[in-house]
Design a protein around this motif. Structure first.
Motif, PDB file in Angstrom:
ATOM      1  N   ASP A   1     -14.174 -23.402  30.125  1.00 11.57           N
ATOM      2  CA  ASP A   1     -15.441 -22.881  30.158  1.00 11.57           C
ATOM      3  C   ASP A   1     -16.319 -23.951  30.927  1.00 11.57           C
ATOM      4  OD1 ASP A   1     -15.428 -21.606  26.905  1.00 11.57           O
ATOM      5  OD2 ASP A   1     -15.130 -20.470  28.852  1.00 11.57           O
ATOM      6  N   ASP A   2     -16.014 -24.920  31.621  1.00 14.07           N
ATOM      7  CA  ASP A   2     -16.977 -25.924  32.086  1.00 14.07           C
ATOM      8  C   ASP A   2     -16.384 -26.225  33.661  1.00 14.07           C
ATOM      9  OD1 ASP A   2     -18.711 -27.454  33.318  1.00 14.07           O
ATOM     10  OD2 ASP A   2     -18.434 -29.049  31.580  1.00 14.07           O
ATOM     11  N   PRO A   3     -16.724 -25.241  34.706  1.00 18.63           N
ATOM     12  CA  PRO A   3     -16.021 -25.428  36.090  1.00 18.63           C
ATOM     13  C   PRO A   3     -16.465 -26.914  36.655  1.00 18.63           C
ATOM     14  CG  PRO A   3     -17.890 -24.009  36.264  1.00 18.63           C
ATOM     15  CD  PRO A   3     -17.558 -24.060  34.675  1.00 18.63           C
ATOM     16  N   VAL A   4     -17.319 -27.583  36.341  1.00 21.85           N
ATOM     17  CA  VAL A   4     -18.004 -28.872  36.741  1.00 21.85           C
ATOM     18  C   VAL A   4     -16.862 -29.939  36.220  1.00 21.85           C
ATOM     19  CG1 VAL A   4     -19.780 -30.685  36.868  1.00 21.85           C
ATOM     20  CG2 VAL A   4     -20.473 -28.405  36.954  1.00 21.85           C
ATOM     21  N   GLU A   5     -16.400 -29.616  35.113  1.00 20.35           N
ATOM     22  CA  GLU A   5     -15.615 -30.550  34.570  1.00 20.35           C
ATOM     23  C   GLU A   5     -13.945 -30.577  35.449  1.00 20.35           C
ATOM     24  OE1 GLU A   5     -14.942 -30.716  30.315  1.00 20.35           O
ATOM     25  OE2 GLU A   5     -17.223 -31.224  30.059  1.00 20.35           O
ATOM     26  N   VAL A   6     -13.795 -29.348  35.523  1.00 17.92           N
ATOM     27  CA  VAL A   6     -12.455 -29.201  36.391  1.00 17.92           C
ATOM     28  C   VAL A   6     -12.855 -29.746  37.690  1.00 17.92           C
ATOM     29  CG1 VAL A   6     -11.180 -27.408  37.198  1.00 17.92           C
ATOM     30  CG2 VAL A   6     -11.946 -27.177  34.770  1.00 17.92           C
ATOM     31  N   PHE A   7     -13.768 -29.380  38.273  1.00 14.26           N
ATOM     32  CA  PHE A   7     -14.153 -30.091  39.810  1.00 14.26           C
ATOM     33  C   PHE A   7     -13.979 -31.555  39.749  1.00 14.26           C
ATOM     34  CE2 PHE A   7     -17.087 -32.318  42.443  1.00 14.26           C
ATOM     35  CZ  PHE A   7     -16.685 -31.845  43.566  1.00 14.26           C
ATOM     36  N   GLU A   8     -14.635 -32.187  38.702  1.00 16.34           N
ATOM     37  CA  GLU A   8     -14.384 -33.711  38.811  1.00 16.34           C
ATOM     38  C   GLU A   8     -12.977 -34.156  38.651  1.00 16.34           C
ATOM     39  OE1 GLU A   8     -16.900 -35.651  39.696  1.00 16.34           O
ATOM     40  OE2 GLU A   8     -18.522 -34.305  39.242  1.00 16.34           O
ATOM     41  N   ARG A   9     -12.296 -33.649  37.859  1.00 20.48           N
ATOM     42  CA  ARG A   9     -10.719 -33.974  37.868  1.00 20.48           C
ATOM     43  C   ARG A   9     -10.078 -33.472  39.103  1.00 20.48           C
ATOM     44  NH1 ARG A   9     -10.958 -31.215  32.823  1.00 20.48           N
ATOM     45  NH2 ARG A   9     -10.025 -29.428  33.449  1.00 20.48           N
TER      46      ARG A   9
END
Length: 518
Positions: free
Chosen positions: A56-64
């Protein structure tokens, strides 16, 4: 069966007392179904629907993904495209900056960031690139001696044309926007008269268009024989205005053109546009044009030097349709062989004075004249104060091409240096060669025609000595002077050095004169 129906039926398949079994079964079912869903047509692993099923959090996926992609250009580009899918603009710019760290000249990443390249360097905005360009252009323009006209840097010699709204055509000639349009539509010029395509047959028949009439050469000669009604003949080197008959005018044009290469050698540069030469048909017309006619036409020169020689610089010639003209003026009277022979010299001298004005104009003065023509009468000193080339060299170069040229048209067995010998002998008959300091001072008085004529002749001899290569010191000083002039630099220092070199070579100069005079 749809995925929602299948998931909705799951609670009925599990014992109510086994919540952990329920979670395990859900995980197993999702694992079995999601690959088939994601491989279905139109569904991407980057789509919001697929993503929301995973996180549910695309920003967290982006950082990874960002940490994993660092150092890998292909992976970074893939991640950048992914950020666009979720509208992650800030994260996308972060990826682009990472790409630039890998390759500073990555044009695609730079362009997406809005960067602009100028002169081999990237700027992070168009405004900063424009600012750098303006600073570089200003520095280069000032080094050339150019001036600011409205929003652009221009050659000072161009300002009078730009003030009148003129533009340069493909050959560098100044024309009105209307004339440029005519040329593009297939009209052609007969001298400066435009001929429409449907009138070409008259021009091919040898007729001349004068006003709205088509005249024979004889008829056209009569129309152009009067002052200000003259022939206006364009040329690559000089623009000729003349009251002479067309046949004589063509001789004049050839003669003035022969001076161009020598003048360019002396000055080390050439005018931005063909300078104007006015050639009149008789002594009487020449005198009338110089002195003017009270209540009819003003004088065209204010120094009063027209009576000293058969040519002068028109420092007060202003025409409503042209502005300040800045022409060299002479006359060519074909009435006798003697007057025709002198005419050859006078038009050469006029060409030399016109050339000098072309490379050493007075743009500030001319700008004031355009606003108020009366400036010609009350501000002449400022016109000459604005000059860089000293008068002795300005008139010396004109006298050099007039009297000290090599005559390539001399008959077989004749002496191509006859003009130089004749000129030096003329100096000797008038009391001999003056001291170099007096020649360099060039103090001409209008009330002393004989002395003034001699000084002009001596200035021509001096330029002949400079160009002869007889003195290495003078040649080096002239080379530096010429380079400074071509670069638009201040000439005071280089002129002083040239004059010092000349004075130090007084003996060599006198020996040169003696040898040249035969």
């Amino acid at each position: 069966m749809g995925l929602g129906i299948m998931l909705g039926s799951l609670p009925r398949l599990l014992p109510p007392s086994s919540p952990s079994s329920k979670n395990t079964m859900l995980d197993l079912l999702l694992s079995a179904l999601l690959p088939n869903v994601l491989e279905a047509p139109g569904v991407s692993i980057h789509s919001p629907a697929a993503f929301s099923a995973q996180d549910d959090d695309p920003v967290e996926v982006f950082e990874r993904r960002y940490e994993a992609a660092l150092g890998d250009e292909d992976a970074l580009w893939s991640l950048y495209e992914w950020t666009g899918t979720f509208g992650l603009e800030r994260e996308g710019r972060k990826v682009l900056r990472a790409l630039i760290k890998l390759d500073e000249d990555n044009a695609r990443a730079r362009g997406l960031l809005g960067h602009v390249k100028y002169d081999g360097k990237w700027y992070d905005s168009q405004a900063k690139a424009d600012s750098a360009r303006e600073k570089a252009e200003a520095k280069e323009a000032k080094a050339k001696g150019w001036v600011k006209f409205k929003d652009q840097w221009v050659d000072p010699a161009h300002v009078p044309f730009l003030e009148r709204g003129l533009v340069q055509d493909g050959r560098g000639k100044w024309v009105s926007p209307e004339d440029l349009k005519r040329a593009e539509e297939g009209w052609v010029q007969q001298d400066y008269t435009w001929v429409a395509p449907d009138e070409m047959d008259k021009m091919r028949a040898g007729l001349w268009k004068v006003g709205d009439e088509w005249l024979t050469t004889e008829e056209a000669n009569k129309r152009h024989a009067e002052l200000l009604s003259w022939w206006r003949i364009p040329g690559d080197n000089f623009e000729l205005w003349t009251t002479c008959d067309r046949e004589v005018a063509e001789k004049v044009q050839r003669e003035v053109d022969r001076t161009f290469s020598d003048l360019k050698r002396f000055y080390g540069t050439q005018p931005a546009a063909p300078p104007r030469v006015v050639v009149l048909r008789s002594t009487d017309q020449y005198n009338e044009f110089a002195a003017g006619v009270e209540n009819v036409r003003p004088a065209t020169e204010l120094l009063g030097w027209s009576s000293i020689h058969g040519a002068y610089f028109a420092d007060a010639l202003y025409l409503e349709d042209v502005g300040f003209v800045g022409a060299g003026v002479g006359y060519w009277d074909p009435a006798t062989d003697a007057t025709a022979a002198f005419g050859r010299h006078y038009v050469r001298h006029a060409a030399g004075l016109a050339f000098a004005e072309g490379i050493d104009p007075s743009p500030d003065f001319v700008a004031r004249v355009l606003k108020n023509p009366r400036t010609l009468e009350r501000d002449l000193d400022s016109f000459y104060d604005e000059k860089s080339v000293p008068m002795v060299l300005r008139y010396g170069a004109a006298a050099w091409v007039e009297r000290y040229f090599v005559d390539t048209a001399v008959a077989v067995g004749g002496d191509p240096h006859w003009a130089s010998k004749w000129s030096v002998q003329n100096i000797m008959r008038k009391g001999g060669l003056d001291p170099l300091e007096r020649i360099l001072d060039f103090n001409i008085r209008a009330d002393d025609p004989s002395g003034g004529g001699k000084l002009i002749n001596e200035a021509g001899l001096l330029v002949s000595f400079i160009m002869s290569g007889e003195s290495p010191a003078v040649s080096e000083a002239h080379k530096a002077w010429r380079a400074a002039l071509a670069a638009g630099e201040d000439l005071d220092s280089s002129t002083t050095d040239l004059f010092k070199a000349l004075v130090s070579e007084d003996a060599a100069f006198r020996n040169f004169a003696q040898k040249l005079g035969g």
